[in-house]
Design an enzyme around this catalytic site. Structure first.
Site, PDB file in Angstrom:
ATOM      1  N   CYS A  35       0.835  -1.209   0.000  1.00 12.60           N
ATOM      2  CA  CYS A  35       0.000   0.000   0.000  1.00 12.60           C
ATOM      3  C   CYS A  35       0.870   1.260   0.000  1.00 12.60           C
ATOM      4  O   CYS A  35       1.516   1.574   1.005  1.00 12.60           O
ATOM      5  CB  CYS A  35      -0.909  -0.047   1.225  1.00 12.60           C
ATOM      6  SG  CYS A  35      -1.801   1.469   1.568  1.00 12.60           S
ATOM      7  N   CYS A  39       0.061   3.764   2.713  1.00 14.03           N
ATOM      8  CA  CYS A  39       0.534   3.270   4.015  1.00 14.03           C
ATOM      9  C   CYS A  39       2.007   3.610   4.205  1.00 14.03           C
ATOM     10  O   CYS A  39       2.423   4.056   5.279  1.00 14.03           O
ATOM     11  CB  CYS A  39       0.358   1.752   4.115  1.00 14.03           C
ATOM     12  SG  CYS A  39      -1.354   1.194   4.046  1.00 14.03           S
TER      13      CYS A  39
END
Length: 145
Positions: A70, A73
């Site tokens: 991600c 993230c």
């Protein structure tokens, strides 16, 4: 919470420890394994550790549900780490890799990454999805704790 004491779960051996609230800033150690109970860095939790903290620990717990693939993230990770260093000992910061622990991700109904969830006494009291800066994270915590 009992009197002026808090129950803190050791993130390493899962032993429960009674710590005077006034001593949180003194770097209390686990009575069993002697490791520090609190850290200025986010804890990298596995599923069992998250479950233990959620069931018994009395400090607010901020969990960053994330995954290595991600991009957002990865973008938020330095801000989350900085916020943990600045927040002080009154809130635990933790990270849970949703790819490694999909059962916990499903249990907490994580549908978007990154997701921050704030728990007090095992109950989710707030959730926020998406990238946040260090100051946004700290401000968000203050509105709920």
């Amino acid at each position: 919470m009992t009197d002026n004491n808090l129950i803190l779960v050791c993130p390493f051996c899962s032993t429960t420890n009674r710590v005077p609230r006034a001593r949180l800033g003194d770097g209390p150690s686990c009575g069993k394994c002697k490791k520090k109970l609190l850290s200025s860095h986010p804890l990298e939790l596995n599923g069992a550790q998250l479950d233990a903290l959620m069931k018994k620990d009395e400090l607010p717990l901020l969990v960053d549900f994330w995954a290595a693939w991600c991009g957002p993230c990865q973008q938020m990770a330095p801000s989350f780490k900085s916020a943990a260093a600045l927040a002080g000992p009154g809130v635990r910061f933790a990270k849970l890799d949703t790819e490694a622990y999909p059962q916990q991700a499903a249990q907490h109904q994580i549908r978007s990454l990154p997701t921050l969830a704030l728990f007090i006494n095992g109950k989710e009291i707030a959730r926020r999805m998406g990238v946040m800066s260090e100051q946004q994270i700290l401000g968000w915590i203050k509105t709920h704790v």
